[in-house]
Design a protein around this motif. Structure first.
Motif, PDB file in Angstrom:
ATOM      1  N   LYS A 157     -31.293 -11.417  21.885  1.00 50.79           N
ATOM      2  CA  LYS A 157     -32.000 -10.152  21.671  1.00 50.79           C
ATOM      3  C   LYS A 157     -33.096 -10.327  20.633  1.00 50.79           C
ATOM      4  N   ASN A 158     -32.764 -11.031  19.556  1.00 52.09           N
ATOM      5  CA  ASN A 158     -33.732 -11.244  18.487  1.00 52.09           C
ATOM      6  C   ASN A 158     -34.911 -12.067  18.992  1.00 52.09           C
ATOM      7  N   LEU A 159     -34.638 -13.120  19.751  1.00 50.30           N
ATOM      8  CA  LEU A 159     -35.709 -13.952  20.293  1.00 50.30           C
ATOM      9  C   LEU A 159     -36.591 -13.140  21.240  1.00 50.30           C
ATOM     10  N   THR A 160     -35.976 -12.310  22.070  1.00 49.16           N
ATOM     11  CA  THR A 160     -36.734 -11.449  22.984  1.00 49.16           C
ATOM     12  C   THR A 160     -37.639 -10.508  22.187  1.00 49.16           C
ATOM     13  N   ALA A 161     -37.104  -9.917  21.131  1.00 44.48           N
ATOM     14  CA  ALA A 161     -37.893  -9.006  20.296  1.00 44.48           C
ATOM     15  C   ALA A 161     -39.017  -9.756  19.590  1.00 44.48           C
ATOM     16  N   MET A 162     -38.754 -10.967  19.145  1.00 42.72           N
ATOM     17  CA  MET A 162     -39.775 -11.766  18.463  1.00 42.72           C
ATOM     18  C   MET A 162     -40.906 -12.137  19.426  1.00 42.72           C
ATOM     19  N   ARG A 163     -40.546 -12.448  20.655  1.00 43.95           N
ATOM     20  CA  ARG A 163     -41.563 -12.780  21.653  1.00 43.95           C
ATOM     21  C   ARG A 163     -42.371 -11.544  22.044  1.00 43.95           C
ATOM     22  N   ARG A 164     -41.696 -10.419  22.167  1.00 45.83           N
ATOM     23  CA  ARG A 164     -42.395  -9.175  22.497  1.00 45.83           C
ATOM     24  C   ARG A 164     -43.392  -8.833  21.381  1.00 45.83           C
TER      25      ARG A 164
ATOM     26  N   MET B  70     -45.429 -10.024  10.050  1.00 51.73           N
ATOM     27  CA  MET B  70     -45.106 -10.791  11.248  1.00 51.73           C
ATOM     28  C   MET B  70     -43.842 -11.635  11.062  1.00 51.73           C
ATOM     29  N   ARG B  71     -42.986 -11.209  10.126  1.00 48.26           N
ATOM     30  CA  ARG B  71     -41.749 -11.954   9.881  1.00 48.26           C
ATOM     31  C   ARG B  71     -40.858 -12.013  11.114  1.00 48.26           C
ATOM     32  N   ASP B  72     -40.859 -10.961  11.904  1.00 47.26           N
ATOM     33  CA  ASP B  72     -40.013 -10.906  13.094  1.00 47.26           C
ATOM     34  C   ASP B  72     -40.825 -11.181  14.357  1.00 47.26           C
ATOM     35  N   THR B  73     -41.761 -12.098  14.251  1.00 46.09           N
ATOM     36  CA  THR B  73     -42.652 -12.453  15.354  1.00 46.09           C
ATOM     37  C   THR B  73     -42.538 -13.938  15.640  1.00 46.09           C
ATOM     38  N   ASP B  74     -42.523 -14.289  16.898  1.00 43.07           N
ATOM     39  CA  ASP B  74     -42.559 -15.697  17.296  1.00 43.07           C
ATOM     40  C   ASP B  74     -43.993 -16.175  17.077  1.00 43.07           C
ATOM     41  N   MET B  75     -44.219 -16.798  15.936  1.00 43.46           N
ATOM     42  CA  MET B  75     -45.569 -17.186  15.548  1.00 43.46           C
ATOM     43  C   MET B  75     -46.140 -18.279  16.447  1.00 43.46           C
ATOM     44  N   GLN B  76     -45.281 -19.132  16.956  1.00 47.90           N
ATOM     45  CA  GLN B  76     -45.756 -20.174  17.874  1.00 47.90           C
ATOM     46  C   GLN B  76     -46.304 -19.537  19.147  1.00 47.90           C
ATOM     47  N   LEU B  77     -45.592 -18.551  19.678  1.00 50.99           N
ATOM     48  CA  LEU B  77     -46.064 -17.866  20.883  1.00 50.99           C
ATOM     49  C   LEU B  77     -47.339 -17.083  20.580  1.00 50.99           C
ATOM     50  N   PHE B  78     -47.387 -16.402  19.451  1.00 45.81           N
ATOM     51  CA  PHE B  78     -48.594 -15.672  19.066  1.00 45.81           C
ATOM     52  C   PHE B  78     -49.804 -16.601  19.080  1.00 45.81           C
ATOM     53  N   SER B  79     -49.669 -17.731  18.441  1.00 45.28           N
ATOM     54  CA  SER B  79     -50.767 -18.696  18.366  1.00 45.28           C
ATOM     55  C   SER B  79     -51.110 -19.259  19.743  1.00 45.28           C
ATOM     56  N   GLU B  80     -50.080 -19.576  20.534  1.00 45.18           N
ATOM     57  CA  GLU B  80     -50.309 -20.110  21.888  1.00 45.18           C
ATOM     58  C   GLU B  80     -51.073 -19.111  22.746  1.00 45.18           C
ATOM     59  N   LEU B  81     -50.685 -17.846  22.693  1.00 47.43           N
ATOM     60  CA  LEU B  81     -51.368 -16.830  23.487  1.00 47.43           C
ATOM     61  C   LEU B  81     -52.790 -16.594  22.977  1.00 47.43           C
ATOM     62  N   LEU B  82     -52.942 -16.446  21.679  1.00 47.42           N
ATOM     63  CA  LEU B  82     -54.262 -16.178  21.109  1.00 47.42           C
ATOM     64  C   LEU B  82     -55.258 -17.276  21.466  1.00 47.42           C
ATOM     65  N   HIS B  83     -54.901 -18.497  21.186  1.00 46.30           N
ATOM     66  CA  HIS B  83     -55.827 -19.599  21.404  1.00 46.30           C
ATOM     67  C   HIS B  83     -55.887 -20.036  22.878  1.00 46.30           C
ATOM     68  N   GLY B  84     -54.746 -19.981  23.563  1.00 47.37           N
ATOM     69  CA  GLY B  84     -54.706 -20.396  24.963  1.00 47.37           C
ATOM     70  C   GLY B  84     -55.459 -19.454  25.885  1.00 47.37           C
ATOM     71  N   VAL B  85     -55.280 -18.159  25.693  1.00 46.43           N
ATOM     72  CA  VAL B  85     -55.988 -17.183  26.527  1.00 46.43           C
ATOM     73  C   VAL B  85     -57.492 -17.290  26.286  1.00 46.43           C
ATOM     74  N   ALA B  86     -57.888 -17.396  25.041  1.00 49.72           N
ATOM     75  CA  ALA B  86     -59.321 -17.504  24.741  1.00 49.72           C
ATOM     76  C   ALA B  86     -59.917 -18.780  25.326  1.00 49.72           C
ATOM     77  N   ALA B  87     -59.204 -19.880  25.204  1.00 50.88           N
ATOM     78  CA  ALA B  87     -59.714 -21.162  25.704  1.00 50.88           C
ATOM     79  C   ALA B  87     -59.823 -21.189  27.226  1.00 50.88           C
TER      80      ALA B  87
END
Length: 154
Positions: A11-18, A51-68
């Motif tokens: 549940k926590n991982l799902t919330a962090m990814r969301r 952003m303590r409860d955020t999957d920072m790796q996914l955030f970065s992957e989406l931000l940079h990957g979508v833009a690229a």
């Protein structure tokens, strides 16, 4: 539903990814609208938001990957929309890019999850019925880029 530690972690991982998807949508929207450099946006979000409860790796992957891959992503779903990219609402456009990116690049995420997460973003940030539009477009993208998975589920 069980209250086991394993269930709590999922549940926590799902919330962090969301949360990561939500912040990525907001950052990509800012990038799209204002043209602010991604590195500045990345740093700004890390400093200004909790952003303590955020999957920072996914955030970065989406931000940079979508833009690229913006042009590639736009090309993938543009055949399934009923108007030009310029006529899409900026939130819908950004959600479609995130959803298409997940369908194309994050194959470990089941296609239904990728679509559902995009629909939820549309419900939260988009216009009243934009989630229906996003769902329809991403379903067609999934049938194209994840043919085997979609056929196996139907």
């Amino acid at each position: 539903m069980s209250d086991s530690p394993k269930s709590g972690k999922k549940k926590n991982l799902t919330a962090m990814r969301r949360s990561a998807r939500s912040f990525a949508l907001q950052a990509l929207y800012s990038w799209h609208m204002a043209g602010q450099p991604l590195t500045e946006l990345d740093a700004q979000f890390r400093v200004e938001y909790d952003m303590r409860d955020t999957d920072m790796q996914l955030f970065s992957e989406l931000l940079h990957g979508v833009a690229a891959r913006k042009s590639e992503l736009d090309g993938e779903f543009s055949g399934f929309i009923d108007r030009s990219l310029d006529e899409l609402d900026p939130i819908e456009l950004t959600v479609l890019r995130i959803g298409t990116f997940e369908l194309m690049q994050r194959i470990q995420v089941p296609y239904r999850v990728a679509i559902n997460e995009s629909v939820e973003l549309s419900k939260k940030f988009g216009a009243t019925d934009s989630h229906r539009y996003v769902n329809g477009v991403l379903d067609k993208v999934a049938q194209h880029v994840r043919q085997a998975e979609v056929k196996a589920k139907r």
